[in-house]
Design a protein around this motif. Structure first.
Motif, PDB file in Angstrom:
ATOM      1  N   LEU A  82      74.242 -14.850 153.446  1.00 47.24           N
ATOM      2  CA  LEU A  82      75.325 -15.700 152.972  1.00 47.24           C
ATOM      3  C   LEU A  82      74.890 -16.648 151.864  1.00 47.24           C
ATOM      4  CD1 LEU A  82      77.008 -16.647 156.378  1.00 47.24           C
ATOM      5  CD2 LEU A  82      77.866 -15.052 154.662  1.00 47.24           C
ATOM      6  N   ILE A  83      73.588 -16.926 151.779  1.00 42.99           N
ATOM      7  CA  ILE A  83      73.124 -17.885 150.776  1.00 42.99           C
ATOM      8  C   ILE A  83      72.256 -17.239 149.704  1.00 42.99           C
ATOM      9  CG2 ILE A  83      73.177 -19.728 152.496  1.00 42.99           C
ATOM     10  CD1 ILE A  83      70.086 -19.604 152.473  1.00 42.99           C
ATOM     11  N   GLN A  84      71.978 -15.952 149.843  1.00 40.18           N
ATOM     12  CA  GLN A  84      71.125 -15.277 148.875  1.00 40.18           C
ATOM     13  C   GLN A  84      71.961 -14.660 147.748  1.00 40.18           C
ATOM     14  OE1 GLN A  84      67.884 -15.279 148.809  1.00 40.18           O
ATOM     15  NE2 GLN A  84      67.441 -16.125 150.830  1.00 40.18           N
ATOM     16  N   LEU A  98      63.278 -22.747 160.737  1.00 42.94           N
ATOM     17  CA  LEU A  98      62.635 -21.437 160.819  1.00 42.94           C
ATOM     18  C   LEU A  98      63.023 -20.539 159.653  1.00 42.94           C
ATOM     19  CD1 LEU A  98      62.871 -20.846 164.652  1.00 42.94           C
ATOM     20  CD2 LEU A  98      61.199 -22.137 163.324  1.00 42.94           C
ATOM     21  N   GLY A  99      63.163 -21.110 158.466  1.00 42.03           N
ATOM     22  CA  GLY A  99      63.407 -20.314 157.274  1.00 42.03           C
ATOM     23  C   GLY A  99      64.641 -20.716 156.501  1.00 42.03           C
ATOM     24  N   VAL A 100      64.673 -20.331 155.232  1.00 40.81           N
ATOM     25  CA  VAL A 100      65.813 -20.604 154.373  1.00 40.81           C
ATOM     26  C   VAL A 100      67.038 -19.871 154.912  1.00 40.81           C
ATOM     27  CG1 VAL A 100      66.766 -20.329 152.060  1.00 40.81           C
ATOM     28  CG2 VAL A 100      64.354 -20.928 152.349  1.00 40.81           C
ATOM     29  N   GLY A 101      68.132 -20.604 155.103  1.00 43.76           N
ATOM     30  CA  GLY A 101      69.352 -20.009 155.616  1.00 43.76           C
ATOM     31  C   GLY A 101      69.409 -19.891 157.120  1.00 43.76           C
ATOM     32  N   LYS A 146      72.621 -23.381 148.605  1.00 39.21           N
ATOM     33  CA  LYS A 146      72.609 -22.285 147.638  1.00 39.21           C
ATOM     34  C   LYS A 146      71.167 -21.991 147.274  1.00 39.21           C
ATOM     35  CE  LYS A 146      77.105 -23.183 145.476  1.00 39.21           C
ATOM     36  NZ  LYS A 146      77.810 -23.501 144.191  1.00 39.21           N
ATOM     37  N   VAL A 147      70.845 -20.704 147.164  1.00 43.35           N
ATOM     38  CA  VAL A 147      69.503 -20.296 146.750  1.00 43.35           C
ATOM     39  C   VAL A 147      69.574 -19.822 145.303  1.00 43.35           C
ATOM     40  CG1 VAL A 147      67.598 -18.692 147.137  1.00 43.35           C
ATOM     41  CG2 VAL A 147      68.812 -19.683 149.080  1.00 43.35           C
ATOM     42  N   ALA A 148      68.750 -20.383 144.453  1.00 37.23           N
ATOM     43  CA  ALA A 148      68.770 -20.011 143.030  1.00 37.23           C
ATOM     44  C   ALA A 148      68.328 -18.580 142.859  1.00 37.23           C
ATOM     45  CB  ALA A 148      67.875 -20.948 142.233  1.00 37.23           C
ATOM     46  N   SER A 149      68.956 -17.874 141.935  1.00 37.78           N
ATOM     47  CA  SER A 149      68.598 -16.475 141.678  1.00 37.78           C
ATOM     48  C   SER A 149      67.336 -16.406 140.851  1.00 37.78           C
ATOM     49  CB  SER A 149      69.734 -15.777 140.945  1.00 37.78           C
ATOM     50  OG  SER A 149      70.056 -16.446 139.759  1.00 37.78           O
ATOM     51  N   GLY A 174      59.166 -12.878 156.853  1.00 40.42           N
ATOM     52  CA  GLY A 174      59.417 -13.131 155.439  1.00 40.42           C
ATOM     53  C   GLY A 174      60.880 -13.223 155.100  1.00 40.42           C
ATOM     54  N   ALA A 175      61.198 -14.089 154.124  1.00 41.37           N
ATOM     55  CA  ALA A 175      62.564 -14.243 153.603  1.00 41.37           C
ATOM     56  C   ALA A 175      63.572 -14.535 154.707  1.00 41.37           C
ATOM     57  CB  ALA A 175      62.976 -13.009 152.803  1.00 41.37           C
ATOM     58  N   ALA A 176      63.202 -15.430 155.627  1.00 42.75           N
ATOM     59  CA  ALA A 176      64.101 -15.831 156.726  1.00 42.75           C
ATOM     60  C   ALA A 176      64.629 -14.643 157.496  1.00 42.75           C
ATOM     61  CB  ALA A 176      65.255 -16.675 156.197  1.00 42.75           C
TER      62      ALA A 176
END
Length: 330
Positions: free
Chosen positions: A109-111, A164-167, A327-330, A77-79
């Motif tokens: 770095l992107i969260q 394999l996941g965001v970031g 960039k990952v939106a908050s 989960g969550a990269a």
């Protein structure tokens, strides 16, 4: 675990570690440097795939060496951030370890609200192996080279590529390719190689980044097309596959890794013992062969060497995040 309890556990462990260091480390009995019970290795990815197999191999050998039970706890989960955060908040007693990859550095770095700090919440144990990734295409995608894929993507705006996941390494490099080649491609995040390969084989995913072992296995079988590999040099197990640089795209030279860490403030004697035990497993003939068969370069470094790599990686991937624009939106 609530904050007061976590603080108490960490203070208790640090106190015990300080008492242990009151006399020379070499004067202690080996048992005093080993975890005092069963060990749990958290793998932030689902079962199946090469990383899961490597983790279970190390767990089995580590349990035999330390004469205790070692289990693998898959927490995807969550990269990779969910599993890593669980270890960051665990008691620093050597009984909860993290087996992870480069996403440990990349994901925060992107969260906008990272679940941990990779530089302060962990004690590095050993770099297990260097691990490149390979860009592949499904059999339905009319591209046999990276240049042909770029042309396909231009003619099919909005087509997806998997990672394999965001970031993750694949995500960062996919967005870099998107910018360098001026493509309109969409990222599709997967929790592991198995899921990504399944969609590639089902022709539901046009292209994506997968591990070298998956690329070789299904590429040799003619079920996917292997286009290019990340890194400064070709992967030994796939000598005919060009690097991104050879295919005309620079900036894709850094590769990933897999490694083992413990929670921050784990006493130095425990860190030294676990680091040495795991490095020995990695460098054993069986361990080195398994890693090589998975398309990786076995390492088995000391804890300080792995720590130095993490610091260098922080700078490398921070720069790549800036270049890719992720960039990952908050």
């Amino acid at each position: 675990m609530n904050t007061p309890r976590r603080t108490l556990l960490k203070l208790s462990a640090a106190t015990l570690g300080g008492l242990a260091l009151g006399r020379p480390a070499w004067a202690q009995q080996p048992a005093s440097t080993a975890p005092s019970g069963p060990i749990r290795i958290v793998l932030p990815y689902p079962p199946g795939g090469s990383t899961d197999a490597i983790t279970r191999f190390i767990a089995d050998k580590l349990g035999a060496s330390l004469k205790t039970s070692v289990i693998v706890d898959n927490r995807p989960g969550a990269a990779g951030m969910i599993g890593a955060a669980a270890v960051a908040s665990a008691a620093p007693d050597g009984r909860t370890l993290l087996f992870t990859n480069t996403a440990l550095i990349q994901s925060p770095l992107i969260q906008p609200q990272p679940l941990y700090n990779p530089m302060t919440d962990f004690e590095p144990l050993t770099l297990v192996a260097d691990a490149a990734q390979v860009f592949v295409a499904s059999d339905a995608t009319p591209a046999k080279t990276l240049a042909e894929y770029v042309e396909y993507a231009r003619q099919n705006p909005g087509s997806a590529y998997g990672s394999l996941g965001v970031g993750s390494t694949g995500h960062l490099y996919g967005e870099l390719l998107k910018r360098k080649a001026n493509l309109n491609i969409v990222h599709a995040a997967y929790k592991g190689d198995t899921a990504a390969i399944a969609d590639l084989l089902a022709k539901q995913l046009p292209a994506g980044f997968v591990s070298t072992v998956m690329a070789k296995t299904y590429g040799d079988a003619g079920r996917i097309k292997v286009l290019a590999t990340l890194g400064p040099a070709r992967v030994p197990s796939m000598p005919n596959v060009p690097t991104f640089t050879e295919a005309g795209f620079t900036g894709f030279e850094s590769i990933g890794w897999i490694g083992m860490l413990a929670p921050a403030k784990t006493p130095a004697p425990l860190v030294q013992r676990l680091s040495a035990e795991i490095a020995t497993i990695v460098k054993s003939p069986a361990g080195a062969r398994m890693l090589a068969d998975s398309g990786m370069l076995p390492r088995g470094t000391t804890a300080p060497e792995f720590g130095a790599l993490l610091k260098r990686d922080q700078q490398v991937w921070q720069a790549l995040v800036s270049q890719s624009g992720i960039k990952v939106a908050s």
